[in-house]
Scaffold this motif. Structure first.
Motif, PDB file in Angstrom:
ATOM      1  N   SER A  87       0.848  -1.195   0.000  1.00 35.63           N
ATOM      2  CA  SER A  87       0.000   0.000   0.000  1.00 35.63           C
ATOM      3  C   SER A  87       0.881   1.242   0.000  1.00 35.63           C
ATOM      4  O   SER A  87       1.642   1.470   0.942  1.00 35.63           O
ATOM      5  CB  SER A  87      -0.913   0.023   1.234  1.00 35.63           C
ATOM      6  OG  SER A  87      -1.435   1.320   1.459  1.00 35.63           O
ATOM      7  N   SER A  90       0.172   3.456   3.022  1.00 33.86           N
ATOM      8  CA  SER A  90       0.706   2.914   4.272  1.00 33.86           C
ATOM      9  C   SER A  90       2.214   3.128   4.368  1.00 33.86           C
ATOM     10  O   SER A  90       2.744   3.499   5.420  1.00 33.86           O
ATOM     11  CB  SER A  90       0.375   1.420   4.373  1.00 33.86           C
ATOM     12  OG  SER A  90       0.957   0.852   5.520  1.00 33.86           O
ATOM     13  N   THR A 124      -3.195  -4.629  -6.314  1.00 34.76           N
ATOM     14  CA  THR A 124      -3.394  -3.989  -5.019  1.00 34.76           C
ATOM     15  C   THR A 124      -4.373  -2.832  -5.127  1.00 34.76           C
ATOM     16  O   THR A 124      -4.862  -2.511  -6.221  1.00 34.76           O
ATOM     17  CB  THR A 124      -2.056  -3.449  -4.491  1.00 34.76           C
ATOM     18  OG1 THR A 124      -1.641  -2.370  -5.360  1.00 34.76           O
ATOM     19  CG2 THR A 124      -0.988  -4.539  -4.478  1.00 34.76           C
ATOM     20  N   GLU A 125      -4.618  -2.164  -4.008  1.00 37.38           N
ATOM     21  CA  GLU A 125      -5.491  -0.987  -4.009  1.00 37.38           C
ATOM     22  C   GLU A 125      -4.939   0.118  -4.917  1.00 37.38           C
ATOM     23  O   GLU A 125      -5.675   0.996  -5.362  1.00 37.38           O
ATOM     24  CB  GLU A 125      -5.644  -0.442  -2.588  1.00 37.38           C
ATOM     25  CG  GLU A 125      -4.346   0.059  -1.977  1.00 37.38           C
ATOM     26  CD  GLU A 125      -4.469   0.471  -0.513  1.00 37.38           C
ATOM     27  OE1 GLU A 125      -3.694   1.350  -0.090  1.00 37.38           O
ATOM     28  OE2 GLU A 125      -5.310  -0.090   0.198  1.00 37.38           O
ATOM     29  N   ASP A 126      -3.632   0.055  -5.187  1.00 36.74           N
ATOM     30  CA  ASP A 126      -2.984   1.042  -6.056  1.00 36.74           C
ATOM     31  C   ASP A 126      -2.962   0.601  -7.514  1.00 36.74           C
ATOM     32  O   ASP A 126      -2.309   1.245  -8.345  1.00 36.74           O
ATOM     33  CB  ASP A 126      -1.548   1.292  -5.581  1.00 36.74           C
ATOM     34  CG  ASP A 126      -1.503   1.778  -4.146  1.00 36.74           C
ATOM     35  OD1 ASP A 126      -2.145   2.797  -3.852  1.00 36.74           O
ATOM     36  OD2 ASP A 126      -0.840   1.118  -3.313  1.00 36.74           O
TER      37      ASP A 126
END
Length: 331
Positions: A87, A90, A124-126
């Motif tokens: 992340s 993060s 991923t979220e990205d």
């Protein structure tokens, strides 16, 4: 001159280079219980570092490692910094926490140890491929952002990226790092790409930092049975046998059975030996190379592929990485 080989143990090196441990600050990612990272920091604790910074996802798991460190040496100070390397948000938050901490005045050694291996395809979220982000891009952001504290440590500071012989599977897919091409993804092609990136990143860091007396290395710790095999253990046995045989033949040039006979699993102590020599031995700078395995630097093209050490590819990866994470780093 000491002889180093696959049996060299981390704790022996910590004692040998005690003056490179005592009073210094070390940061390590991925200190999972029972893994190479945990073995690395508990070994370092034996010679009284000033501070061990442990970057990981789970406070509960890392507390187990902190307890082990205290059992070895109660006087060693530790800090836990929470971060999910898959992340961007993060990792940036973790880096800022480190930069803002007045007790962290410098970081003498960064050990980018965390990794995932051979997981199913996932973005991923990205919107980045999981293994490439968790194994390379997360460390790229974290290390580049905290580099002022590494520079503050001065000449002799080190950055160590854990790579793998798996880098020999494939280089970086510059045109399609996220495996968007249908049918292009395989568990070990993705892992190989990320491990090649770990070495190229060390090459790029050396171009930027060597004039300051700061060196970066990439290491292959060897085959060790740890939680890194989490996804492998969950695979259907027929699929696992197929991809493992393919990977070992491509990387080692022999069958899995032949490889296991020739190169048995290492212990955790043997596994962390290569990391710790890269982190501690001041004489390494007198030798040629950026990649260590079995506790020795090697430039043998059969052991470390040109696609992982080529300076032009290292610069190409730096730019690709900046583009993927949306941030430029002027180091």
């Amino acid at each position: 001159m000491p002889i180093y080989d696959r049996n060299t143990e981390g704790l022996a090196l910590v004692h040998q280079f005690a003056d490179q441990v005592k009073g210094r600050t070390f940061l390590l990612t991925g200190p999972s219980p029972g893994g190479i990272g945990a073995e690395t920091v508990t070994s370092l604790a034996a010679e009284s570092p000033a501070l061990l910074i442990l970057v990981g996802r789970s406070p509960e798991k890392v507390q187990t490692v902190i307890d082990a460190i205290k059992n070895v040496n109660p006087s060693v100070k530790t800090k836990f910094v929470q971060a999910d390397l898959s992340s961007i948000k993060s990792v940036r938050k973790a880096a800022q926490t480190i930069l803002d901490d007045p007790e962290i005045t410098k970081i003498d050694v960064v050990i980018n140890n965390a990794a995932v291996m051979a997981c199913p395809f996932e973005l991923t979220e990205d919107k980045l491929e999981l293994q490439f982000q968790a194994n390379h891009l997360g460390h790229f952001i974290l290390t580049n952002k905290i580099i002022p504290k590494v520079i503050a440590a001065g000449p002799g500071a080190r950055i160590v990226n854990l790579s793998s012989s798996g880098h020999r599977f494939t280089g970086v897919r510059f045109e399609d790092p996220n495996f968007t091409e249908p049918g292009s993804y395989s568990e070990f092609a993705s892992y190989g790409q990320s491990k090649s990136a770990n070495i190229l990143y060390a090459v790029a860091l050396n171009k930027r930092l060597a004039s300051r007396g700061i060196r970066a290395y990439a290491v292959h710790p060897g085959s060790i049975q740890t939680n890194l095999q989490h996804y492998v253990k969950q695979m259907d046995s027929a699929h696992l046998a197929k991809i493992m045989d393919e990977a070992v033949k491509k990387v080692m040039g022999r069958t899995l059975a032949e490889q296991r006979a020739a190169d048995p699993y290492k212990t955790l102590q043997q596994g962390c030996g290569t990391t710790l020599r890269a982190a501690l031995d001041p004489d390494l700078v007198k030798e040629e190379g950026v990649f260590l395995q079995n506790t020795n630097l090697t430039t043998d093209p059969n052991e470390v592929k040109e696609w992982a050490t080529d300076p032009e590819l290292a610069e190409k990866l730096w730019k690709l990485s900046e583009d993927l994470v949306g941030e430029k780093f002027d180091i």
